[in-house]
Design a protein around this motif. Structure first.
Motif: not given
Lengths: 192, 71
Positions: A176-189
């Protein structure tokens, strides 16, 4: 609080440290309620802000979980009991963190002046991030299986039902932590 | 096919109406302001439903707002 019963490198990690941590979280919640634009990037949509909050609380839960599971073999026979002093302390901290997370998330939702919490773009990003989280969880499980198969002697102290159960719960937290980090990265990208 | 992309005139059309802010367009279309920003920067291709909502909010036809052309 995180890495020992009372202290670590001169930092109080016992009850005083816990009070300081939770007081800091409360102050953060108040700060978010008053100045959400100061706490997050101004161009962050509501879903990205919620992901930042999730990361903070999940990190704290993951650290607690890691300390708890690593210390379980030293508990002796108590490690085979669902309710023992260590598990009660761990459960109390996790419940407090979950309550804090719910409060901060609710404050953020209330401060969302735009009204829309999730739209189709957010859902697409969360769907992609969810695949990343699931993939990482699956990878961690496979790595655990490989470790169990190749190093059974080294892992023997951890091969007890409740320790394995807690380890599996921890893998879900990490996913779940990785999922949320991925959310942030995708918004930033998406903004790059 | 890979050389084609969805382009849009959302920013220009929105700016033709002074009262139509990004926040107002977002409210009319039921999306976040950040999604309007991403659409105007052509960093996001909307669903067909959102494309129709945008066109309606801007008082235009779909073909006026969106085109499918070379990058």
């Amino acid at each position: 609080m995180f890495l020992g019963p009372d202290g670590w490198l001169g930092i109080d990690t016992g009850p005083v440290g816990a009070v300081v941590l939770y007081a800091a979280l409360l102050l953060l919640a108040v700060h978010l309620a008053k100045n959400p634009e100061d706490a997050f990037p101004s161009d962050a949509p509501p879903a990205e802000r919620q992901a930042w909050v999730a990361i903070v609380f999940l990190l704290l839960v993951a650290i607690h979980w890691m300390v708890f599971v690593v210390g379980m073999p030293t508990l002796g026979a108590a490690a085979d009991e669902i309710s023992n002093p260590a598990s009660r302390r761990f459960a109390t901290k996790v419940v407090l963190l979950l309550i804090g997370w719910a409060v901060v998330a609710a404050v953020l939702r209330r401060r969302n002046v735009d009204g829309v919490e999730l739209d189709e773009r957010d859902l697409r990003i969360q769907c992609s991030a969810s695949r990343t989280g699931s993939g990482l969880t699956a990878l961690l499980i496979v790595l655990s299986i490989v470790a169990l198969a190749t190093q059974p002697d080294r892992l023997a102290p951890w091969l007890r039902p409740l320790i394995v159960a807690n380890a599996l719960l921890g893998l879900l937290v990490l996913g779940t932590l990785a999922e949320n980090v991925s959310v942030i990265l995708r918004y930033r990208l998406a903004k790059a | 096919m890979s050389g084609l992309a969805v382009r849009n005139e959302i920013r220009r059309m929105r700016q033709e109406e002074p009262s139509m802010t990004q926040a107002e367009l977002a409210r009319l279309c039921g999306v976040t302001r950040q999604t309007i920003i991403a659409l105007e920067a052509e960093k996001y291709s909307p669903s067909l439903e959102l494309a129709f909502r945008l066109a309606r909010a801007l008082g235009r036809n779909l073909e006026e707002v969106f085109t499918f052309e070379e990058k």
